[in-house]
Enzyme design. Structure first.
Site, short mmCIF file in Angstrom:
data_model
loop_
_atom_site.label_atom_id
_atom_site.label_comp_id
_atom_site.label_asym_id
_atom_site.label_seq_id
_atom_site.Cartn_x
_atom_site.Cartn_y
_atom_site.Cartn_z
N ASP A 27 0.89 -1.17 0.00
CA ASP A 27 0.00 0.00 0.00
C ASP A 27 0.92 1.22 0.00
O ASP A 27 1.38 1.66 1.06
CB ASP A 27 -0.88 -0.04 1.26
CG ASP A 27 -1.81 1.15 1.34
OD1 ASP A 27 -2.07 1.78 0.31
OD2 ASP A 27 -2.28 1.45 2.47
N GLU B 179 -1.28 -1.65 -4.60
CA GLU B 179 -2.53 -0.93 -4.78
C GLU B 179 -2.29 0.13 -5.84
O GLU B 179 -1.34 0.91 -5.78
CB GLU B 179 -2.98 -0.30 -3.45
CG GLU B 179 -4.38 0.25 -3.56
CD GLU B 179 -5.08 0.36 -2.22
OE1 GLU B 179 -5.50 -0.67 -1.67
OE2 GLU B 179 -5.19 1.50 -1.72
N ASP C 254 -2.38 -0.18 10.20
CA ASP C 254 -2.01 0.51 8.96
C ASP C 254 -1.44 -0.44 7.90
O ASP C 254 -1.37 -0.10 6.72
CB ASP C 254 -0.98 1.61 9.23
CG ASP C 254 -1.61 2.81 9.90
OD1 ASP C 254 -2.81 3.05 9.65
OD2 ASP C 254 -0.92 3.50 10.66
#
Lengths: 173, 173
Positions: free
Chosen positions: B9, B69, B152
């Protein structure tokens, strides 16, 4: 003391570079060129190729400082292609810029960033001009008998000239 | 044959990663975390830190494939902050993505990219959910007794799960 300034005009298809040697505020041309990454190649492969070639350039030429044209998306791109195009261009600029920043950081070099308008006005005085005009001005400023080749690399030389001017103004103060 | 999937991410302040081992379509948790780069640091230094730590992770864990992502700027960012904010976010996403692509290319790894909506729907089925909900779902899907920490990093695990699902669907065909 002489200082080598590497100017960069970042892109993910064409990545321009131009190297000057600056001595007492005067710049002389060392080399310039364009690292090309085929459009047909995946973005990861293109960035990797540019990164590898840029590291080799830094290894060969050992510049003292790097000047990069600041990412910038002209408003007309946004209005022509709409939000989507603008965002895609901005991402590509960010990717190309990241390659320059990583390579410079690998050699512990300071990076100075200049917006395109600043770069153009550094060589043409009024912040306008075609690629050919910029090339001609860059050639004149560097005292070359003809504009540096390839023309696509002159933007990168203009970035280096922009940094040289910036430094000269700073020392005058 | 077991395969290690590294989900990423990407971000220039927080860069999440999550590693799964996939065996016959089943994923098991190996590790997850966030590479942090202080906001006070220059962008070049931040990218360099993330790149260095990511290379170390790849060296240690030797994943077989990387799933990232896909850069994406939600339209609400554009309408809230206007064109300028949107372009700035897009450039930052491009920079962070470039770090992931370069590190993967360094190890000759294939990179698969998935849009955020696809990632969310891979874990929650309906493409919505808070960070906590995603974390809880990721924990359930991986058969963990509690959600993976830090929260996270669960987005990165969700990206790896998304790739696992994608592969599973491909083998079913």
């Amino acid at each position: 003391m002489a200082q080598r300034i590497l100017g960069i005009d970042p892109g993910t298809i064409q990545f321009g570079y131009g190297l000057l040697e600056a001595d007492r505020g005067e710049g002389s041309y060392l080399t310039a060129g364009v690292i090309k990454a085929p459009r047909s190649m995946e973005i990861g492969g293109r960035l990797h190729r540019i990164h590898t070639e840029l590291l080799a350039l830094l290894e060969t030429w050992r510049p003292d400082v790097v000047a990069v044209e600041e990412p910038f998306i002209p408003p007309e791109v946004a209005s022509r292609g709409g939000h989507r195009t603008s965002v895609r261009s901005a991402m590509a600029v960010g990717q190309a810029q990241a390659v320059a920043l990583l390579a410079a950081a690998h050699y512990g070099l300071d990076v100075h960033r200049y917006p395109p308008s600043r770069v153009k006005s550094a060589v043409s005085g009024y912040g306008q001009g075609s690629k050919q005009q910029v090339a001609a001005m860059v050639g004149l400023l560097l005292g070359l008998s003809k504009p540096p080749e390839p023309v696509d690399a002159t933007d990168a030389l203009a970035v280096a000239i922009c940094h040289l001017q910036h430094e000269r103004l700073n020392t005058m103060v």
